[in-house]
Design a protein around this motif. Structure first.
Motif, mmCIF file in Angstrom:
data_model
loop_
_atom_site.group_PDB
_atom_site.id
_atom_site.type_symbol
_atom_site.label_atom_id
_atom_site.label_comp_id
_atom_site.label_asym_id
_atom_site.label_seq_id
_atom_site.Cartn_x
_atom_site.Cartn_y
_atom_site.Cartn_z
ATOM 1 N N VAL A 140 51.365 38.522 35.122
ATOM 2 C CA VAL A 140 49.926 39.333 34.994
ATOM 3 C C VAL A 140 49.784 40.309 36.060
ATOM 4 C CG1 VAL A 140 49.158 37.283 36.399
ATOM 5 C CG2 VAL A 140 47.508 38.615 34.926
ATOM 6 N N THR A 141 48.829 41.307 35.796
ATOM 7 C CA THR A 141 48.506 42.297 36.826
ATOM 8 C C THR A 141 47.259 42.509 36.990
ATOM 9 O OG1 THR A 141 50.664 43.635 36.355
ATOM 10 C CG2 THR A 141 48.665 44.806 37.382
ATOM 11 N N THR A 142 46.842 42.399 38.084
ATOM 12 C CA THR A 142 45.348 42.446 38.701
ATOM 13 C C THR A 142 45.269 43.834 39.301
ATOM 14 O OG1 THR A 142 45.179 39.753 38.728
ATOM 15 C CG2 THR A 142 43.439 41.365 39.739
ATOM 16 N N SER A 143 44.455 44.657 38.935
ATOM 17 C CA SER A 143 44.006 46.007 39.634
ATOM 18 C C SER A 143 42.790 46.285 39.852
ATOM 19 C CB SER A 143 44.880 47.042 38.767
ATOM 20 O OG SER A 143 44.348 47.176 37.535
ATOM 21 N N ILE A 144 42.424 47.215 40.463
ATOM 22 C CA ILE A 144 41.203 47.596 40.809
ATOM 23 C C ILE A 144 41.040 49.128 40.948
ATOM 24 C CG2 ILE A 144 39.035 47.517 42.418
ATOM 25 C CD1 ILE A 144 38.722 44.712 42.323
ATOM 26 N N VAL A 176 36.405 49.440 38.703
ATOM 27 C CA VAL A 176 36.783 48.943 37.556
ATOM 28 C C VAL A 176 37.772 47.913 37.804
ATOM 29 C CG1 VAL A 176 37.641 49.104 35.104
ATOM 30 C CG2 VAL A 176 36.059 50.999 36.160
ATOM 31 N N LEU A 177 37.803 46.392 37.305
ATOM 32 C CA LEU A 177 38.725 45.506 37.502
ATOM 33 C C LEU A 177 39.435 45.476 36.149
ATOM 34 C CD1 LEU A 177 40.001 43.000 39.005
ATOM 35 C CD2 LEU A 177 37.996 41.829 38.111
ATOM 36 N N ILE A 178 40.897 45.694 36.336
ATOM 37 C CA ILE A 178 41.631 45.347 35.078
ATOM 38 C C ILE A 178 42.576 44.141 35.234
ATOM 39 C CG2 ILE A 178 43.053 46.790 33.502
ATOM 40 C CD1 ILE A 178 41.456 48.731 36.041
ATOM 41 N N VAL A 179 42.563 43.401 34.140
ATOM 42 C CA VAL A 179 43.437 42.248 34.276
ATOM 43 C C VAL A 179 44.278 42.449 32.938
ATOM 44 C CG1 VAL A 179 43.801 39.677 34.515
ATOM 45 C CG2 VAL A 179 42.001 40.830 35.526
#
Length: 261
Positions: free
Chosen positions: A47-51, A208-211
């Motif tokens: 899983v990738t968590t990015s902002i 923006v938070l992307i998971v």
């Protein structure tokens, strides 16, 4: 022959359509303005968590260029709950990888983990947003890091190419300035100026938070709320950049690089 070419063209168009991948996602906003995008793909246990923050090299005082890129580094220093330098130890210790980058328009952070570490990734990014430590020690440390990056990348052979290109394309818009900024601007900046810049641009309503990856969407929605609901909404960012005159003729320019033999 024309019929063969026509049929071949139709085949290529149809093949492209068939091969195009539809990406399903869920998106929503928290009450504090944070925009969230979730993409569930359970094909691999990662899983990738990015902002992505809506701030880049174009933003801020033109006598203090380079702040967005500087914060790309500074926000790895630590938080109220993560000791100085520990951010970059926690991630690999849990099987993850990370990076960040800054353009003229945005700043992007990400961590990739085994999917059972999803909650850790969300906690780390919430700490970066809610509890960053911005102090003189961190500023002094990252000032030297940025200077070394400039020496290695921008002062290297052909490192001035984008600088010369942008200086000739833009005369008044901030795109004319180097993304890394001028070192004398960073040297002259006070801690209060860095803190004010952070307060202006790094609120949840400017991000923006992307998971994406091996997640369960409904469970992830609740985790996002758990870690980001308490982040207070920031002030709205107001921009008013000067307008460039249209380029109506060819531009020919010469530049000399002392690093090229």
């Amino acid at each position: 022959m024309k019929k063969i070419l026509l049929l071949f063209s139709i085949f290529l168009l149809m093949s492209g359509h068939l091969l195009a991948q539809q990406v399903d996602f869920t998106e929503f906003n928290l009450e504090n303005g944070l925009h969230v995008i979730l993409h569930q793909d359970n094909s691999a246990p990662v899983v990738t968590t990015s902002i992505m923050y809506d701030v880049g090299g174009k933003d801020g005082d033109r006598e203090r260029t380079g702040f967005a890129h500087f914060f790309e580094h500074l926000l790895f220093e630590g938080s109220e709950n993560i000791g100085r330098g520990e951010f970059m130890k926690i991630i690999p210790a849990n099987g993850g990888s990370f990076n960040a980058n800054t353009s003229q328009d945005r700043t992007y952070y990400y961590e990739s983990f085994p999917s059972n570490k999803l909650e850790l990734g969300l906690w780390l990014e919430s700490e970066r947003m809610l509890h960053p430590v911005i102090d003189q020690v961190g500023v002094d440390t990252q000032n030297e890091v940025v200077k070394e990056e400039k020496r290695q990348r921008y002062d290297a052979p052909y490192g001035k190419l984008l600088k010369v290109l942008n200086e000739n394309l833009f005369k008044v818009h901030p795109y004319k300035d180097e993304n890394i900024g001028k070192m004398e601007h960073l040297d002259a900046a006070t801690l209060e100026e860095f803190m004010a810049y952070h307060k202006t641009y790094y609120g949840p309503n400017n991000a923006v938070l992307i998971v994406a990856g091996d997640i369960e969407t409904e469970e992830t929605i609740e985790l996002v709320k758990k870690y980001f609901d308490e982040v207070p909404r920031g002030n709205e960012v107001v921009r008013n950049f000067p307008k460039e005159e249209p380029i109506t003729e060819n531009i020919r320019a010469k530049a000399y690089d002392r690093n090229i033999q």
